[in-house]
Design an enzyme around this catalytic site. Sequence first.
Site, PDB file in Angstrom:
ATOM      1  N   ARG A 143       1.110  14.767  12.807  1.00 34.22           N
ATOM      2  CA  ARG A 143       1.541  14.611  11.516  1.00 34.22           C
ATOM      3  C   ARG A 143       1.453  16.058  10.572  1.00 34.22           C
ATOM      4  O   ARG A 143       0.761  15.917   9.722  1.00 34.22           O
ATOM      5  CB  ARG A 143       0.637  13.725  10.759  1.00 34.22           C
ATOM      6  CG  ARG A 143       0.699  12.321  11.618  1.00 34.22           C
ATOM      7  CD  ARG A 143      -0.140  11.085  10.914  1.00 34.22           C
ATOM      8  NE  ARG A 143       0.709  10.892   9.945  1.00 34.22           N
ATOM      9  CZ  ARG A 143       0.454   9.481   9.109  1.00 34.22           C
ATOM     10  NH1 ARG A 143      -0.717   9.164   9.462  1.00 34.22           N
ATOM     11  NH2 ARG A 143       1.267   9.042   8.371  1.00 34.22           N
ATOM     12  N   ASP A 150       5.019   0.896  11.893  1.00 34.54           N
ATOM     13  CA  ASP A 150       3.750   0.474  11.298  1.00 34.54           C
ATOM     14  C   ASP A 150       3.648  -0.987  11.982  1.00 34.54           C
ATOM     15  O   ASP A 150       2.406  -1.633  11.565  1.00 34.54           O
ATOM     16  CB  ASP A 150       3.716   0.216  10.041  1.00 34.54           C
ATOM     17  CG  ASP A 150       3.274   1.773   9.315  1.00 34.54           C
ATOM     18  OD1 ASP A 150       3.096   2.477  10.319  1.00 34.54           O
ATOM     19  OD2 ASP A 150       3.594   2.029   8.225  1.00 34.54           O
ATOM     20  N   LYS A 163       0.715  -1.003   0.135  1.00 36.09           N
ATOM     21  CA  LYS A 163       0.165  -0.040   0.159  1.00 36.09           C
ATOM     22  C   LYS A 163       0.754   1.169   0.052  1.00 36.09           C
ATOM     23  O   LYS A 163       0.463   2.139  -0.850  1.00 36.09           O
ATOM     24  CB  LYS A 163      -0.945   0.097   1.051  1.00 36.09           C
ATOM     25  CG  LYS A 163      -1.544   1.214   1.373  1.00 36.09           C
ATOM     26  CD  LYS A 163      -2.371   1.316   2.504  1.00 36.09           C
ATOM     27  CE  LYS A 163      -1.679   1.830   3.863  1.00 36.09           C
ATOM     28  NZ  LYS A 163      -1.459   3.303   4.040  1.00 36.09           N
ATOM     29  N   ASN A 164       2.015   1.378   0.879  1.00 35.14           N
ATOM     30  CA  ASN A 164       2.430   2.287   1.119  1.00 35.14           C
ATOM     31  C   ASN A 164       3.583   2.697  -0.138  1.00 35.14           C
ATOM     32  O   ASN A 164       4.007   3.726  -0.338  1.00 35.14           O
ATOM     33  CB  ASN A 164       3.430   2.650   2.544  1.00 35.14           C
ATOM     34  CG  ASN A 164       2.524   2.860   3.699  1.00 35.14           C
ATOM     35  OD1 ASN A 164       1.426   2.829   3.498  1.00 35.14           O
ATOM     36  ND2 ASN A 164       3.221   2.468   4.773  1.00 35.14           N
ATOM     37  N   CYS A 194      -4.315  12.988  12.816  1.00 35.80           N
ATOM     38  CA  CYS A 194      -4.971  11.698  12.899  1.00 35.80           C
ATOM     39  C   CYS A 194      -4.742  11.271  14.108  1.00 35.80           C
ATOM     40  O   CYS A 194      -3.815  11.656  14.868  1.00 35.80           O
ATOM     41  CB  CYS A 194      -4.621  10.839  11.782  1.00 35.80           C
ATOM     42  SG  CYS A 194      -2.976  10.286  11.767  1.00 35.80           S
ATOM     43  N   ARG A 210      -8.732  -0.032   4.745  1.00 32.20           N
ATOM     44  CA  ARG A 210      -7.784   0.871   3.988  1.00 32.20           C
ATOM     45  C   ARG A 210      -6.407   0.264   3.968  1.00 32.20           C
ATOM     46  O   ARG A 210      -5.702   0.787   2.785  1.00 32.20           O
ATOM     47  CB  ARG A 210      -7.527   2.144   5.153  1.00 32.20           C
ATOM     48  CG  ARG A 210      -8.437   2.962   5.143  1.00 32.20           C
ATOM     49  CD  ARG A 210      -8.133   4.476   5.725  1.00 32.20           C
ATOM     50  NE  ARG A 210      -6.697   4.780   5.580  1.00 32.20           N
ATOM     51  CZ  ARG A 210      -5.669   4.757   6.277  1.00 32.20           C
ATOM     52  NH1 ARG A 210      -5.837   4.881   7.450  1.00 32.20           N
ATOM     53  NH2 ARG A 210      -4.548   5.219   5.973  1.00 32.20           N
TER      54      ARG A 210
HETATM   55  C1  UD1 Z   1       4.650   6.937   6.164  1.00 33.21           C
HETATM   56  C2  UD1 Z   1       3.741   5.774   6.002  1.00 33.21           C
HETATM   57  C3  UD1 Z   1       3.128   5.374   7.410  1.00 33.21           C
HETATM   58  C4  UD1 Z   1       4.274   5.172   8.294  1.00 33.21           C
HETATM   59  C5  UD1 Z   1       5.217   6.258   8.290  1.00 33.21           C
HETATM   60  C6  UD1 Z   1       6.448   6.107   9.266  1.00 33.21           C
HETATM   61  C7  UD1 Z   1       2.709   6.045   3.929  1.00 33.21           C
HETATM   62  C8  UD1 Z   1       1.554   6.264   2.899  1.00 33.21           C
HETATM   63  N1  UD1 Z   1       2.515   6.005   4.930  1.00 33.21           N
HETATM   64  O1  UD1 Z   1       3.789   7.943   6.508  1.00 33.21           O
HETATM   65  O2  UD1 Z   1       2.503   4.212   7.411  1.00 33.21           O
HETATM   66  O3  UD1 Z   1       3.897   5.061   9.624  1.00 33.21           O
HETATM   67  O4  UD1 Z   1       5.540   6.602   7.030  1.00 33.21           O
HETATM   68  O5  UD1 Z   1       7.347   5.183   8.661  1.00 33.21           O
HETATM   69  O6  UD1 Z   1       3.840   5.867   3.324  1.00 33.21           O
HETATM   70  N2  UD1 Z   1       7.205  14.802  10.196  1.00 33.21           N
HETATM   71  C9  UD1 Z   1       7.370  15.982  10.363  1.00 33.21           C
HETATM   72  N3  UD1 Z   1       7.112  16.781   9.362  1.00 33.21           N
HETATM   73  C10 UD1 Z   1       6.721  16.502   8.008  1.00 33.21           C
HETATM   74  C11 UD1 Z   1       6.793  15.207   7.957  1.00 33.21           C
HETATM   75  C12 UD1 Z   1       6.560  14.298   8.895  1.00 33.21           C
HETATM   76  O7  UD1 Z   1       7.903  16.453  11.394  1.00 33.21           O
HETATM   77  O8  UD1 Z   1       6.655  17.373   7.149  1.00 33.21           O
HETATM   78  C13 UD1 Z   1       7.259  13.704  11.135  1.00 33.21           C
HETATM   79  C14 UD1 Z   1       6.112  12.875  11.673  1.00 33.21           C
HETATM   80  O9  UD1 Z   1       5.114  13.750  12.373  1.00 33.21           O
HETATM   81  C15 UD1 Z   1       6.685  11.632  12.257  1.00 33.21           C
HETATM   82  C16 UD1 Z   1       7.965  11.388  11.364  1.00 33.21           C
HETATM   83  O10 UD1 Z   1       8.300  12.791  10.797  1.00 33.21           O
HETATM   84  O11 UD1 Z   1       6.943  12.001  13.563  1.00 33.21           O
HETATM   85  C17 UD1 Z   1       7.951  10.481  10.342  1.00 33.21           C
HETATM   86  O12 UD1 Z   1       6.691  10.736   9.634  1.00 33.21           O
HETATM   87  P1  UD1 Z   1       6.610  10.234   7.802  1.00 33.21           P
HETATM   88  O13 UD1 Z   1       7.705   9.611   7.511  1.00 33.21           O
HETATM   89  O14 UD1 Z   1       6.498  11.679   7.305  1.00 33.21           O
HETATM   90  O15 UD1 Z   1       5.304   9.489   7.954  1.00 33.21           O
HETATM   91  P2  UD1 Z   1       4.407   9.670   6.524  1.00 33.21           P
HETATM   92  O16 UD1 Z   1       5.529   9.689   5.305  1.00 33.21           O
HETATM   93  O17 UD1 Z   1       3.237  10.510   6.660  1.00 33.21           O
END
Ligand code: UD1
Length: 420
Positions: free
Chosen positions: A121, A307, A22-23, A116, A399
């Site tokens: 996030r 995850d 999915k990811n 969420c 999902r």
């Molecule tokens: C992706 C995955 C999700 C997984 C996560 C971490 C998908 C669709 N989802 O989510 O399943 O749990 O990676 O492995 O691929 N952060 C910031 N600023 C940002 C973006 C992120 O501070 O602009 C922080 C987040 O709050 C979190 C950390 O960085 O603490 C990692 O998040 P991130 O890797 O961005 O998660 P996603 O990419 O949203």
Amino acid sequence: MDKLVVEGGKTLSGSLRISGSKNACLPILAASLLSEGSSCIRNVPELKDVSTMASIFSSLGRKVDLSGDVFTVGEGELTNMMASYELVSTMRASVVVLGPILAKYGEAKVSFPGGCVIGARPIDLHLKGLRALGADIKIEGGYIVAKAKKLKGTKIYLGGHFGSSVLATANTLMTAVLADGETVIEDAACEPEVEDLCGFLMAMGADIKGAGTPTVRVRGVKELRGADYSVIPDRIEAGTYMIAAMITGGKLFLENARVEHNLALIDKLKEAGGTVDEKENGVEVYRKGAIHAVDITTLTYPGFSTDLQAQMMSLSTICDGISVITEKIFPDRFIHISELNRMGAEIILEGSTAIIKGVKKLSGAPVMASDLRASAALVLAGLVADGRTEISRIYHLDRGYEHLEDKLSAVGAKVWRVKE
Ligand code: UD1
């Protein structure tokens, strides 16, 4: 809302096939927007998040056809550069259409995805990456409004408070592939899903070096073509079923699962008393004897995945000691604790660390799913609990887990869906 009912106490055995990731597929689908040519993306799981992406494509004016595990993106340009709140609010990952639309059309308007249940996030790193490449970005009426006359390659440090970001790396990469000159992304996410996205972008004609490492170099090209690509197997789905074999004391062969994508989990499963054997086209997992307590800290890849934290906590509830699980990616991702405790687990939370005292038995109870992986954790707990567990709000599971109850039933679980 549908419910899932699990009758505990069955030992799982047999073989099940791991679906496409999915990811990995969500950013890959978004990347197809970088070309007006047709793309064919294979091994796409049949999931709610994928159909949400299909709806976003339709709202952007791009034809898609979803048949079986093949997602075909028709030829043509977008007729609308806006991804609406109604669609983006149901799936955070849809924010990855921002980079490709901006890169190809010079403007994009995508709903702010919001927080969420697993935490705030933020998207500051996404915006940092795009701004570094020359985008002008404003937040207006709950939307990210991005414009760029010209995107220009540059050096970008993309590390954040919690390390690298998977989707911020994806968005930045997808913007850089059409920018002028070279972009170097430092502290890029190394997750296999990012590497897979780079694989697809390269199949489209992008020039990328260092995919899957913290330093990714992108040399911008004038245009990209559509591509035919097959998505990697879902390492989180595979990990969840590895834990299912462990928690029930059964033996499962997981076709398509890749050891190299789950080394951190496999290391912990072995420490917990499991056997994990790599086979020609998959992985076999079983356990003889007790489940030992293990300590886990979630980290960015190749560390232990956030995850799989909730699922591993379910396993720890019936271990023969005290386990400590620390969450370093999403510090608030612990809503499953109260539900597991309803089933007789003994877990306390100290900040971002859960302390789990193993109990002899869990007992089935009505519980509520709060997010995707927490829902899977409750199913795992239900598999080993005495009696019946009724899990409500399972739309979260739909999902991210393809045909979960069919796959589990085929290997001996007693689990069924009640339509409401
Ligand atoms: C992706 C995955 C999700 C997984 C996560 C971490 C998908 C669709 N989802 O989510 O399943 O749990 O990676 O492995 O691929 N952060 C910031 N600023 C940002 C973006 C992120 O501070 O602009 C922080 C987040 O709050 C979190 C950390 O960085 O603490 C990692 O998040 P991130 O890797 O961005 O998660 P996603 O990419 O949203």
